[in-house]
Design an enzyme around this catalytic site. Structure first.
Site, PDB file in Angstrom:
ATOM      1  N   ARG A  21      40.705  28.157  13.382  1.00  0.00           N
ATOM      2  CA  ARG A  21      39.442  27.622  14.349  1.00  0.00           C
ATOM      3  C   ARG A  21      38.276  28.289  14.289  1.00  0.00           C
ATOM      4  NH1 ARG A  21      40.482  23.048  17.796  1.00  0.00           N
ATOM      5  NH2 ARG A  21      39.480  24.338  19.362  1.00  0.00           N
ATOM      6  N   HIS A  70      38.698  18.892  11.735  1.00  0.00           N
ATOM      7  CA  HIS A  70      39.612  19.208  12.629  1.00  0.00           C
ATOM      8  C   HIS A  70      40.557  20.531  12.180  1.00  0.00           C
ATOM      9  CE1 HIS A  70      43.075  18.405  15.465  1.00  0.00           C
ATOM     10  NE2 HIS A  70      43.799  18.811  14.381  1.00  0.00           N
ATOM     11  N   THR A 116      33.845  23.172  18.866  1.00  0.00           N
ATOM     12  CA  THR A 116      33.598  22.063  18.891  1.00  0.00           C
ATOM     13  C   THR A 116      32.168  21.396  18.722  1.00  0.00           C
ATOM     14  OG1 THR A 116      35.758  22.026  20.273  1.00  0.00           O
ATOM     15  CG2 THR A 116      34.646  19.871  20.111  1.00  0.00           C
ATOM     16  N   ASN A 148      31.253  15.914  13.719  1.00  0.00           N
ATOM     17  CA  ASN A 148      31.620  17.618  13.561  1.00  0.00           C
ATOM     18  C   ASN A 148      32.613  17.871  12.235  1.00  0.00           C
ATOM     19  OD1 ASN A 148      33.993  16.819  14.707  1.00  0.00           O
ATOM     20  ND2 ASN A 148      33.749  18.501  16.346  1.00  0.00           N
ATOM     21  N   ARG A 177      31.401  24.029  11.049  1.00  0.00           N
ATOM     22  CA  ARG A 177      30.594  23.310  11.810  1.00  0.00           C
ATOM     23  C   ARG A 177      29.129  23.713  11.893  1.00  0.00           C
ATOM     24  NH1 ARG A 177      35.304  22.352  16.232  1.00  0.00           N
ATOM     25  NH2 ARG A 177      36.203  20.550  15.287  1.00  0.00           N
ATOM     26  N   LYS A 228      37.235  15.234   8.265  1.00  0.00           N
ATOM     27  CA  LYS A 228      36.871  13.909   8.896  1.00  0.00           C
ATOM     28  C   LYS A 228      35.941  13.041   7.944  1.00  0.00           C
ATOM     29  CE  LYS A 228      37.485  15.767  13.640  1.00  0.00           C
ATOM     30  NZ  LYS A 228      36.506  16.046  14.951  1.00  0.00           N
ATOM     31  N   PHE A 276      35.240   9.741  25.689  1.00  0.00           N
ATOM     32  CA  PHE A 276      35.001   9.515  24.133  1.00  0.00           C
ATOM     33  C   PHE A 276      36.221   9.197  23.563  1.00  0.00           C
ATOM     34  CE2 PHE A 276      35.967  14.179  25.131  1.00  0.00           C
ATOM     35  CZ  PHE A 276      36.920  14.502  23.995  1.00  0.00           C
ATOM     36  N   GLU A 327      51.278  18.362  14.764  1.00  0.00           N
ATOM     37  CA  GLU A 327      50.200  17.882  13.929  1.00  0.00           C
ATOM     38  C   GLU A 327      50.816  17.768  12.259  1.00  0.00           C
ATOM     39  OE1 GLU A 327      46.680  19.384  14.839  1.00  0.00           O
ATOM     40  OE2 GLU A 327      46.536  18.590  16.833  1.00  0.00           O
ATOM     41  N   TYR A 357      45.482  12.101  18.256  1.00  0.00           N
ATOM     42  CA  TYR A 357      44.591  12.765  19.422  1.00  0.00           C
ATOM     43  C   TYR A 357      44.828  12.107  20.964  1.00  0.00           C
ATOM     44  CZ  TYR A 357      40.680  14.064  16.518  1.00  0.00           C
ATOM     45  OH  TYR A 357      40.037  14.954  15.677  1.00  0.00           O
TER      46      TYR A 357
HETATM   47  N1  UDP Z   1      34.456  15.034  21.058  1.00  0.00           N
HETATM   48  C1  UDP Z   1      33.337  14.002  21.004  1.00  0.00           C
HETATM   49  N2  UDP Z   1      32.875  14.436  22.324  1.00  0.00           N
HETATM   50  C2  UDP Z   1      33.108  15.225  23.154  1.00  0.00           C
HETATM   51  C3  UDP Z   1      34.210  16.032  22.855  1.00  0.00           C
HETATM   52  C4  UDP Z   1      35.002  16.075  21.798  1.00  0.00           C
HETATM   53  O1  UDP Z   1      33.238  13.255  20.411  1.00  0.00           O
HETATM   54  O2  UDP Z   1      32.623  15.667  24.257  1.00  0.00           O
HETATM   55  C5  UDP Z   1      35.261  14.834  19.439  1.00  0.00           C
HETATM   56  C6  UDP Z   1      34.803  15.792  18.455  1.00  0.00           C
HETATM   57  O3  UDP Z   1      34.809  15.271  17.043  1.00  0.00           O
HETATM   58  C7  UDP Z   1      36.040  16.771  18.396  1.00  0.00           C
HETATM   59  C8  UDP Z   1      37.158  15.788  18.806  1.00  0.00           C
HETATM   60  O4  UDP Z   1      36.846  14.893  19.947  1.00  0.00           O
HETATM   61  O5  UDP Z   1      36.376  17.527  17.298  1.00  0.00           O
HETATM   62  C9  UDP Z   1      38.368  16.557  19.439  1.00  0.00           C
HETATM   63  O6  UDP Z   1      37.784  17.107  20.852  1.00  0.00           O
HETATM   64  P1  UDP Z   1      38.771  18.676  21.109  1.00  0.00           P
HETATM   65  O7  UDP Z   1      37.965  18.937  22.552  1.00  0.00           O
HETATM   66  O8  UDP Z   1      40.132  18.728  20.770  1.00  0.00           O
HETATM   67  O9  UDP Z   1      37.967  19.661  20.004  1.00  0.00           O
HETATM   68  P2  UDP Z   1      38.151  20.452  18.605  1.00  0.00           P
HETATM   69  O10 UDP Z   1      39.763  20.715  18.889  1.00  0.00           O
HETATM   70  O11 UDP Z   1      38.356  19.446  17.707  1.00  0.00           O
HETATM   71  O12 UDP Z   1      37.312  21.354  18.533  1.00  0.00           O
HETATM   72 MG    MG Z   2      41.331  19.607  19.522  1.00  0.00          MG
END
Ligand code: UDP
Ligand code: MG
Length: 148
Positions: A85, A115, A91, A112, A102, A9, A57, A126, A49
């Site tokens: 992952r 992705h 996350t 964070n 992370r 990111k 958010f 994707e 997204y």
């Molecule tokens: N995110 C955020 N606030 C939240 C949850 C998610 O800003 O409470 C952002 C964060 O950057 C995250 C992205 O949204 O990586 C996508 O969320 P997801 O639940 O898909 O998490 P990821 O798959 O990236 O771990």
């Molecule tokens: Mg995700």
């Protein structure tokens, strides 16, 4: 062979973490099948997204992703989606284990740095969205030293 979509990111790019992040996937034994530095526009980020569009958010997340260039990648290997992952970590960096990307490099959930696709199905979607011409077709000469 399974493929996943990984994106560094804008904060990861700005903080000079591109090399260290790529290194972790290379060292594991995964194969790089696509790589580009790209700044995306709002409609594209919203599409990436789209599953999160109802979340509170969402608009902040889209602002974040379009705030600078990102490094978009396709990585290939056995179980690369799930293992990717794990390499990335939870996350919320507050819950990410040390040793994960992370866990080692981030503090706030909204910064964070990386992705990774969460399932084979979303990985395929994707990869197709970000690399419409498909992956680069090559075979690593290390294959038989990594897989039995
Ligand atoms: N995110 C955020 N606030 C939240 C949850 C998610 O800003 O409470 C952002 C964060 O950057 C995250 C992205 O949204 O990586 C996508 O969320 P997801 O639940 O898909 O998490 P990821 O798959 O990236 O771990
Ligand atoms: Mg995700």
């Amino acid at each position: 062979m399974e493929q996943t979509f990984i994106m560094i990111k804008p904060d990861g790019v700005q903080r000079g973490l591109v090399g260290q992040i790529i290194c972790r996937f290379e060292q594991k034994g995964f194969t790089l099948k696509g790589l580009k530095l790209i700044t995306v526009d709002r409609p594209f980020a919203e599409k990436h997204y789209q599953d999160l569009s109802a979340k509170p958010f969402f608009s902040g997340l889209v602002d974040y992703i379009i705030s600078g260039p990102v490094v978009a990648m396709i990585w290939e290997g056995k179980n690369v989606v799930l293992t990717g992952r794990k390499i990335i970590g939870a996350t919320n960096p507050a819950a990410s284990e040390p040793g994960t990307i992370r866990g080692d490099f981030a503090i706030d959930i909204g910064r964070n740095i990386i992705h990774g696709s969460d399932s084979v199905e979303s990985a395929n979607k994707e990869c197709a969205l970000w690399f419409p011409d498909g992956p680069v077709n090559w075979q690593s000469s290390l294959h038989s030293w990594i897989y039995e």
